[in-house]
Design an enzyme around this catalytic site. Structure first.
Site, PDB file in Angstrom:
ATOM      1  CE1 TYR A  82      11.974  31.599   6.395  1.00  0.00           C
ATOM      2  CE2 TYR A  82      12.309  29.255   5.926  1.00  0.00           C
ATOM      3  CZ  TYR A  82      11.993  30.543   5.497  1.00  0.00           C
ATOM      4  OH  TYR A  82      11.696  30.763   4.180  1.00  0.00           O
TER       5      TYR A  82
ATOM      6  CE  LYS B   9      -0.288  -0.340   5.044  1.00  0.00           C
ATOM      7  NZ  LYS B   9      -1.103  -0.835   6.176  1.00  0.00           N
TER       8      LYS B   9
END
Ligand SMILES: *Cc1c(COP(=O)(O)O)cnc(C)c1O
Length: 381
Positions: free
Chosen positions: A270, A47
Site C-alpha cells: 500500500y 494482567k
C-alpha cells in the site's frame, strides 16, 4: 476470559507461530526472587492475559516456580485466575466498586483500594457479609494515576473507622521512572511512599509494596516486603540500555505464503512506499497489523531467516508483510518456510525499538490468530 485464552491453540491456516517458553518464565521468576533476597517476597503481575502470553499456562508455571502472590488489573482477570490457582493470593490493581464487590469477595480476590469510593464499596461489602475482608491500599506518590492523595492518607489515619471491617494487607504505590535509575523522581517517590507508610502506621498495615520489574533492579531501599514484577518475567529488559539479565521467553515466526523474483522494477505494498529492483526477491508473510505486528514497523522492522538478517519492506498490511529475501538462498524462502520475527537473534525489545514503542506494547498486542505453543513448564507443546 474468552476460551481463546486457553492454550495451546491450533489455528487452521495460521500465518504465524507464537511459542512461549514457560521454563524461561520460571527462570526469570527465580532471577528476580534471588535479586530481591529473602527479605522481600517476589509476586508476579499477570494482567492483560499475562502480557499476552496466556494467563493460565504462565500463572501455573509461576506458581510451580514458587510464586504465591499474583496481580491482575480487572476483576474478570482475577476470577479467571482463581479457577486455575485456588490457593494463591490474587490482587486486583483497578480495585472494586459496587458492581464488582460481591464477585470480588466470593472469589477471594484482594482489591487494591485506590480512592475513598472504593474503600466505601469494600467496607459495605464486608458489612453485608458480616466478616472482615482483605485489601491493599494504594497511595499516590507521583504518577497522578491511581491511589489516595497525601490528604486522603492523613484523613484515613485520623479516622481508622473508615476501614472498619477490612484487614489491610499492604500499602502500595507505583514508580514512574524505575527504568531510569538516575532519575530524581525515584528518590522523590520513595520519600513520599515512606511518609505515607509512617502516617498510616496507626492502622497496623503489615507490609509495603513499591517495586515493578525495573524497581527490583534499583537498590534494596525500593524493594520493601512484596515486589510486583511483570515485564521482566516475560523477557523484557528491566534495565534498558544495559545488558538484559532476563531469559528470552517468546519466539514469533511468520510463514512465507509466496515468494517472487522481480523481473520489472515495481512498487511493494500500500502507498507504494518501497520499490523493488530487477532481481530482488520479495517474500510475503502471513502476519499483519491485525496480529499485532504494528503498522509503524512498515519499512523499519527486520527479521531473520536461518540467521540472515532481512528487512521488512513496504507497509505492513492487515494480514501480510513483505520482506526482501534477496540475500537468502531460494530453498529457504519457499512457501511454508518460516521467518523469525521475534527470537534469540531479534528479541522483543529490538522489534519494539523498530516500531518506536516498548516491548510491553508488542507483547500485549500479539493477536489471536497465531498458532500458540508452549515449551516446558510441564506443558504439552
Ligand atoms: C503493570 C504493573 C506492574 C508491573 O510492571 P512491570 O514494569 O511490567 O514490571 C506493577 N505494578 C503496577 C501497579 C502495575 O500496574
Amino acid at each position: 476470559m474468552p476460551p481463546s485464552d486457553a492454550a495451546p491453540r491450533h489455528v487452521r491456516g495460521a500465518g504465524g507461530y507464537l511459542t512461549a517458553d514457560l521454563d524461561a518464565v520460571a527462570a526469570n521468576y527465580r532471577t528476580l526472587a534471588d535479586r530481591l533476597g529473602p527479605a522481600s517476597e517476589c509476586g508476579a503481575v499477570v494482567k492483560a492475559d499475562a502480557y499476552g502470553l496466556g494467563l493460565e499456562p504462565v500463572s501455573r508455571a509461576l506458581a510451580a516456580a514458587g510464586c504465591r502472590s499474583f496481580f491482575v488489573a480487572l476483576t474478570e482477570e482475577g476470577v479467571a485466575l482463581r479457577s486455575c490457582l485456588p490457593d494463591a493470593a490474587i490482587y486486583v490493581f483497578n480495585g472494586v466498586d459496587a458492581e464488582t464487590a460481591a464477585e470480588t469477595a466470593a472469589h477471594g480476590l484482594v482489591p487494591v483500594l485506590n480512592h475513598p469510593g472504593q474503600i466505601e464499596a469494600w467496607t459495605a461489602q464486608a458489612r453485608a457479609r458480616g466478616a472482615p475482608l482483605p485489601a491493599m491500599v494504594q497511595v499516590e506518590t507521583g504518577m497522578t494515576r491511581l491511589g489516595l492523595s497525601a490528604a486522603e492518607v492523613e484523613a484515613l489515619a485520623r479516622d481508622p473507622d473508615g476501614v472498619a471491617g477490612l484487614s489491610l494487607d499492604a500499602v502500595m504505590s507505583h514508580l514512574a521512572c524505575a527504568d531510569e535509575p538516575a532519575h530524581p523522581q525515584n528518590a522523590e517517590q520513595l520519600r513520599r511512599f515512606e511518609e505515607a507508610i509512617k502516617v498510616l502506621r496507626p492502622l497496623g498495615i503489615a507490609r509495603a509494596s513499591l517495586a515493578n520489574s525495573s524497581g527490583v533492579f534499583l537498590d534494596a531501599a525500593y524493594h520493601f516486603d512484596l515486589a510486583r514484577p511483570g515485564a521482566a518475567l516475560y523477557g523484557i529488559n528491566p534495565r534498558p540500555g544495559g545488558p538484559n539479565p532476563m531469559a528470552q521467553v517468546i519466539t514469533l515466526q511468520g510463514k512465507i505464503l509466496q515468494t517472487r523474483t522481480i523481473d520489472t522494477p515495481s512498487a511493494v505494498g500500500y502507498g507504494a512506499t518501497h520499490r523493488a529492483r530487477r532481481g530482488d526477491r520479495i517474500a510475503t508473510i502471513g502476519v499483519g497489523y491485525a496480529d499485532g505486528f504494528l503498522r509503524s514497523l512498515s519499512n523499519s522492522a527486520c527479521a531473520t531467516i536461518g540467521g540472515i538478517r532481512v528487512p521488512v519492506v513496504g507497509r505492513v498490511s492487515m494480514d501480510l508483510i513483505t520482506i526482501d529475501v534477496t540475500a537468502v538462498p531460494a530453498e529457504a524462502t519457499r512457501p511454508g518456510a518460516l521467518v523469525d520475527l521475534i527470537g534469540p537473534e531479534h528479541p522483543v525489545d529490538d522489534l519494539a525499538r523498530e516500531a518506536g514503542t516498548i516491548g510491553y506494547e508488542i507483547l500485549t498486542a500479539l493477536g489471536r490468530r497465531f498458532e500458540r505453543r508452549y515449551l516446558g513448564g510441564g506443558a504439552a507443546s
